[in-house]
Each structure stands twice: as structure tokens, then as C-alpha cells.
Design a protein around this motif. Structure first.
Motif, PDB file in Angstrom:
ATOM      1  N   MET A 103     -57.950 -29.454 -27.372  1.00  0.00           N
ATOM      2  CA  MET A 103     -57.803 -29.723 -28.802  1.00  0.00           C
ATOM      3  C   MET A 103     -58.050 -28.440 -29.592  1.00  0.00           C
ATOM      4  O   MET A 103     -58.756 -28.399 -30.589  1.00  0.00           O
ATOM      5  N   ALA A 104     -57.444 -27.361 -29.109  1.00  0.00           N
ATOM      6  CA  ALA A 104     -57.701 -26.042 -29.671  1.00  0.00           C
ATOM      7  C   ALA A 104     -57.280 -25.935 -31.112  1.00  0.00           C
ATOM      8  O   ALA A 104     -57.895 -25.227 -31.908  1.00  0.00           O
ATOM      9  N   ALA A 105     -56.215 -26.651 -31.482  1.00  0.00           N
ATOM     10  CA  ALA A 105     -55.718 -26.547 -32.855  1.00  0.00           C
ATOM     11  C   ALA A 105     -56.729 -27.034 -33.858  1.00  0.00           C
ATOM     12  O   ALA A 105     -56.756 -26.590 -34.989  1.00  0.00           O
ATOM     13  N   ILE A 106     -57.599 -27.969 -33.419  1.00  0.00           N
ATOM     14  CA  ILE A 106     -58.595 -28.511 -34.332  1.00  0.00           C
ATOM     15  C   ILE A 106     -59.829 -27.620 -34.371  1.00  0.00           C
ATOM     16  O   ILE A 106     -60.386 -27.359 -35.421  1.00  0.00           O
ATOM     17  N   ASN A 107     -60.218 -27.122 -33.224  1.00  0.00           N
ATOM     18  CA  ASN A 107     -61.452 -26.361 -33.159  1.00  0.00           C
ATOM     19  C   ASN A 107     -61.288 -24.905 -33.587  1.00  0.00           C
ATOM     20  O   ASN A 107     -62.232 -24.265 -34.000  1.00  0.00           O
ATOM     21  N   ASN A 108     -60.071 -24.353 -33.409  1.00  0.00           N
ATOM     22  CA  ASN A 108     -59.891 -22.924 -33.662  1.00  0.00           C
ATOM     23  C   ASN A 108     -58.864 -22.685 -34.765  1.00  0.00           C
ATOM     24  O   ASN A 108     -57.832 -22.060 -34.547  1.00  0.00           O
ATOM     25  N   GLY A 109     -59.145 -23.206 -35.905  1.00  0.00           N
ATOM     26  CA  GLY A 109     -58.273 -22.954 -37.043  1.00  0.00           C
ATOM     27  C   GLY A 109     -57.130 -23.932 -37.132  1.00  0.00           C
ATOM     28  O   GLY A 109     -56.024 -23.639 -36.676  1.00  0.00           O
ATOM     29  N   PRO A 110     -57.353 -25.130 -37.644  1.00  0.00           N
ATOM     30  CA  PRO A 110     -56.308 -26.145 -37.775  1.00  0.00           C
ATOM     31  C   PRO A 110     -55.119 -25.617 -38.574  1.00  0.00           C
ATOM     32  O   PRO A 110     -55.278 -24.823 -39.495  1.00  0.00           O
ATOM     33  N   PHE A 167     -55.210 -34.661 -31.559  1.00  0.00           N
ATOM     34  CA  PHE A 167     -56.334 -35.580 -31.335  1.00  0.00           C
ATOM     35  C   PHE A 167     -55.925 -36.674 -30.348  1.00  0.00           C
ATOM     36  O   PHE A 167     -56.676 -37.020 -29.423  1.00  0.00           O
ATOM     37  N   LYS A 168     -54.733 -37.228 -30.531  1.00  0.00           N
ATOM     38  CA  LYS A 168     -54.270 -38.301 -29.645  1.00  0.00           C
ATOM     39  C   LYS A 168     -54.056 -37.793 -28.221  1.00  0.00           C
ATOM     40  O   LYS A 168     -54.353 -38.506 -27.239  1.00  0.00           O
ATOM     41  N   LYS A 169     -53.567 -36.576 -28.075  1.00  0.00           N
ATOM     42  CA  LYS A 169     -53.389 -36.009 -26.743  1.00  0.00           C
ATOM     43  C   LYS A 169     -54.737 -35.840 -26.052  1.00  0.00           C
ATOM     44  O   LYS A 169     -54.897 -36.160 -24.866  1.00  0.00           O
ATOM     45  N   GLU A 170     -55.691 -35.306 -26.776  1.00  0.00           N
ATOM     46  CA  GLU A 170     -57.039 -35.125 -26.218  1.00  0.00           C
ATOM     47  C   GLU A 170     -57.672 -36.463 -25.867  1.00  0.00           C
ATOM     48  O   GLU A 170     -58.418 -36.586 -24.900  1.00  0.00           O
ATOM     49  N   LEU A 171     -57.365 -37.477 -26.683  1.00  0.00           N
ATOM     50  CA  LEU A 171     -57.914 -38.812 -26.442  1.00  0.00           C
ATOM     51  C   LEU A 171     -57.432 -39.352 -25.100  1.00  0.00           C
ATOM     52  O   LEU A 171     -58.185 -40.003 -24.355  1.00  0.00           O
ATOM     53  N   LYS A 172     -56.173 -39.061 -24.747  1.00  0.00           N
ATOM     54  CA  LYS A 172     -55.644 -39.494 -23.456  1.00  0.00           C
ATOM     55  C   LYS A 172     -56.341 -38.777 -22.310  1.00  0.00           C
ATOM     56  O   LYS A 172     -56.667 -39.371 -21.277  1.00  0.00           O
ATOM     57  N   ILE A 173     -56.595 -37.478 -22.509  1.00  0.00           N
ATOM     58  CA  ILE A 173     -57.269 -36.694 -21.464  1.00  0.00           C
ATOM     59  C   ILE A 173     -58.682 -37.216 -21.243  1.00  0.00           C
ATOM     60  O   ILE A 173     -59.141 -37.361 -20.103  1.00  0.00           O
ATOM     61  N   VAL A 174     -59.368 -37.498 -22.341  1.00  0.00           N
ATOM     62  CA  VAL A 174     -60.736 -38.016 -22.250  1.00  0.00           C
ATOM     63  C   VAL A 174     -60.764 -39.320 -21.468  1.00  0.00           C
ATOM     64  O   VAL A 174     -61.710 -39.614 -20.723  1.00  0.00           O
ATOM     65  N   ASN A 175     -59.694 -40.107 -21.593  1.00  0.00           N
ATOM     66  CA  ASN A 175     -59.616 -41.388 -20.894  1.00  0.00           C
ATOM     67  C   ASN A 175     -58.924 -41.253 -19.537  1.00  0.00           C
ATOM     68  O   ASN A 175     -58.371 -42.220 -19.008  1.00  0.00           O
ATOM     69  N   ASN A 176     -58.925 -40.030 -18.978  1.00  0.00           N
ATOM     70  CA  ASN A 176     -58.357 -39.768 -17.653  1.00  0.00           C
ATOM     71  C   ASN A 176     -56.900 -40.183 -17.545  1.00  0.00           C
ATOM     72  O   ASN A 176     -56.456 -40.736 -16.534  1.00  0.00           O
TER      73      ASN A 176
END
Length: 371
Positions: free
Chosen positions: A1-8, A131-140
Motif C-alpha cells: 500500500m505504498a501509494a498511501i504510506n509514501n505520498g498519496p 486499500f482494497k488490493k492490500e485488504l485482499k493480501i491481508v486476507n491471504n
């Protein structure tokens, strides 16, 4: 989720949810939040002023930390409309830009700030998509969708307390803390004292029988005013002066044991339907009280009362002008006040000392001395 953490891409400045909860995020400036909606309450529209309509929600970040958010005004209607028209959408991610910190019961929350706040609901923007992409990763890689919980409206439960079977009291009936109880009171705020500990305010409440001091906590005052700011300033709270409210009030064990007649306001409302209904009950009780003391007057020029087991004939009618029950009650009260000082027992009186009651729930009537 780099776009959110490192300068949206859109320049958002998202803060960590824990910093909101613990109030370590900026207090005097705006910040942004992003999260998945976990639950929400129905749009609150009981206030006739649309700018005071709001919706409350809980959102979750990628670490499953939950934060409560409140959205006001037209954006609240926008959020409510989206949830109504998209009931099958199970993953709703929102971005709230330019929000303020609000603290309720010691826990930090995010809250919209007038028209400055910008709301994005499942929008096709980089931050929400990432965010949605990261959410999928978090849920394996599994499904991240889950149903959104719709919670019951807080307003209905809040107002229900004013319709329960609590005794309706006047000021002169509760000036002495004779027993632990919860009661309803109708009165106007005539004075507000704020130089107390930061979490409380003293209201001087007046009805037709007297004046008493009641404590209200800041969270209730802020709820009443629908304030977005962290602090209550005199010019904000003073708008409540000379306005009539229904109060739900507690006389606690502390009040009784220490003979303290400064009680706590549990809830208050200016809702016209509730205030009017309670005022009608007061008027009805006044009429019934007067009726108990009235003798039917039906005949003229009768000098003697003749009475049997089944009937009686009233004596000579009073030749004075006919008077309605309400006027009798008013005149009777005025006459009593001409003869007695009704002791209201509040700690803020500089001319009256405390006196113990001679009977439960009865005010002390002290004969006036001619000067």
C-alpha cells in the motif's frame, strides 16, 4: 500500500488509527482517514435544522483497528443514500479528508468539520483502489468482503427515556434530596456557570415554582449543540440561555447522604413534541389537584345543605365571578407566595439557609414576617 504510506496521489495525509484513539494525532489541524465501513447507524434527522443531521459509523484499517467517525450535514445524507441504494455492496471503503479529532468518553474519534471535509465513497481513486488490493493480501488472497452491520438508531433510545414512567416533578418538589430517584423536569436555562472542572457545566433551571442548579457534563452539552470543536466556549454554550428543555435528572445516594441538592442531568432535549407532552401532563395534574378541592356549585339562593346517604344539595353559591380551574390554581399559588417563602434549598442562595424537611417530597413553607 505504498501509494498511501509514501505520498498519496491526491495529497491525503492519512493518520494511524491508534493515534486517533489515543489522541496523539494533530488536535488543532485537519487530517485524513481511510478505512472500510464495519457498521453504521441510521441517519439522524430529528433536529429540524438540516445542518445538524448526522450519521455515525465505525471504520477499520488494514490492521483491523476500529475508529468511530461522525459525518454531518449534506455529506451525512450522501453517505446514507449510498448505503440505502447499494445494500448488496459488502466492501465499502471511504476516504474522509479534512476531518477533526473529537473526544468522547476519553476515546478519540474522527468527525467531519462543516463543509471543509471532503468525502469519497468507494470512489475510483488510487488510494481506495490500493486499500482494497492490500485488504485482499491481508486476507491471504481470500474474500475481503463482509456484511456491514446496521445498528439501531441512538436517537430513538435516547428519546425513549423521556417517555418512560419517570415521575414528573417541579422545582419546589425536588429542592431537598430526600431519596434516590430519577425524575423528569421541564424548565428554562436562565444562567450558565462554566468556571468548574473542565468536564462539567452548571445550569440554573427555572420553572413556575422556583430555580435550582443542575450539573451537565460536556459530552451532553456538545451532543445538544452538535459541536465539531473540541472545546465549548462561552459564546457557544450561552445560546442555550432562555430556552426551555425537558431534563432527565438523577438524585444519587451521594446527594441524599451529603444533603447536596445539585443534581446531575442524565439527558436533556429541546424536542417540541416531548416538551409539549410533558407540559400537558403538568397542566392536567394541576387541574386534577384543583378539582379535588372544588365543591359542585349548581343552585342559586340555597341556604342550607341537606344531605342523605345518596345525594346532597349544595349551599348558597358564591356570588363572585366564575373562575376556571387553571385560574384558581394560579390564584391559589399566587396567594401562597404572598404568605409564604417557598424554600428551594439550592446551594447558590445567599439569603436562605438549609433546612431539613418535615415531610418527604414536600417543600418547607416558612411564614413571612412583617417588616
Amino acid at each position: 500500500m505504498a501509494a498511501i504510506n509514501n505520498g498519496p496521489v491526491n495529497g491525503f495525509g492519512f493518520v494511524d488509527f491508534n493515534s486517533i484513539i489515543e489522541q496523539t494525532c494533530p488536535r488543532d489541524s485537519f487530517f485524513d482517514v481511510i478505512g472500510q465501513i464495519v457498521s453504521f447507524r441510521a441517519l439522524e434527522t430529528s433536529n429540524s435544522n438540516p445542518s445538524k443531521h448526522y450519521i455515525k459509523m465505525t471504520i477499520s484499517n488494514l490492521q483491523y483497528v476500529h475508529v468511530k467517525v461522525t459525518i454531518f450535514r449534506t455529506q451525512a445524507h450522501q453517505m446514507s443514500q449510498y448505503l440505502k441504494t447499494n445494500p448488496t455492496v459488502t466492501c465499502v471503503v471511504i476516504v474522509m479528508s479534512f476531518v477533526k479529532l473529537n473526544i468522547l468518553d476519553g476515546i478519540g474519534q474522527a468527525q467531519s468539520y462543516y463543509d471543509a471535509t471532503k468525502l469519497f465513497i468507494n470512489s475510483d481513486i488510487v488510494e481506495i483502489n490500493e486499500f482494497k488490493k492490500e485488504l485482499k493480501i491481508v486476507n491471504n488472497g481470500g474474500m475481503y468482503e463482509k456484511s456491514i452491520t446496521s445498528l439501531p438508531s441512538q436517537s430513538s433510545s435516547y428519546m425513549d427515556d423521556f417517555k418512560r414512567d419517570f415521575p414528573l416533578k417541579s422545582v419546589c418538589e425536588i429542592t431537598e434530596p430526600l431519596k434516590v430517584m430519577r425524575f423528569l423536569l421541564i424548565g428554562s436555562i436562565i444562567n450558565i456557570i462554566q468556571n468548574l472542572p473542565w468536564y462539567m457545566i452548571l445550569f440554573n433551571i427555572q420553572d413556575d415554582t422556583g430555580t435550582i442548579g443542575l450539573i451537565v457534563f460536556y459530552r451532553e452539552a456538545k451532543r445538544l449543540l452538535d459541536l465539531n470543536s473540541l472545546e465549548l466556549f462561552p459564546n457557544q454554550i450561552n445560546v442555550l440561555k432562555n430556552r426551555k428543555f425537558a431534563f432527565l435528572v438523577d438524585i444519587t445516594r451521594y446527594n441524599v447522604d451529603n444533603y447536596k441538592n445539585i443534581y446531575t442531568i442524565v439527558k436533556l432535549t429541546e424536542d417540541v413534541s416531548i416538551v409539549s407532552e410533558l407540559e400537558s401532563k403538568i397542566e392536567l395534574m394541576s387541574i386534577q389537584t384543583v378539582s379535588l378541592n372544588q365543591v359542585p356549585l349548581e343552585q342559586d339562593d340555597v341556604d342550607v345543605i341537606s344531605q342523605t346517604d345518596e345525594s346532597f344539595t349544595p349551599s348558597t353559591i358564591d356570588k363572585s365571578t366564575a373562575t376556571s380551574p387553571i385560574k384558581i390554581a394560579t390564584d391559589l399559588k399566587r396567594n401562597l407566595y404572598d404568605v409564604y417563602d417557598v424554600y428551594c434549598g439550592d446551594d447558590f442562595s445567599s439569603t436562605k439557609s438549609k433546612r431539613k424537611s418535615i415531610g418527604e417530597e414536600n417543600p418547607l413553607l416558612v411564614p413571612k414576617v412583617e417588616k
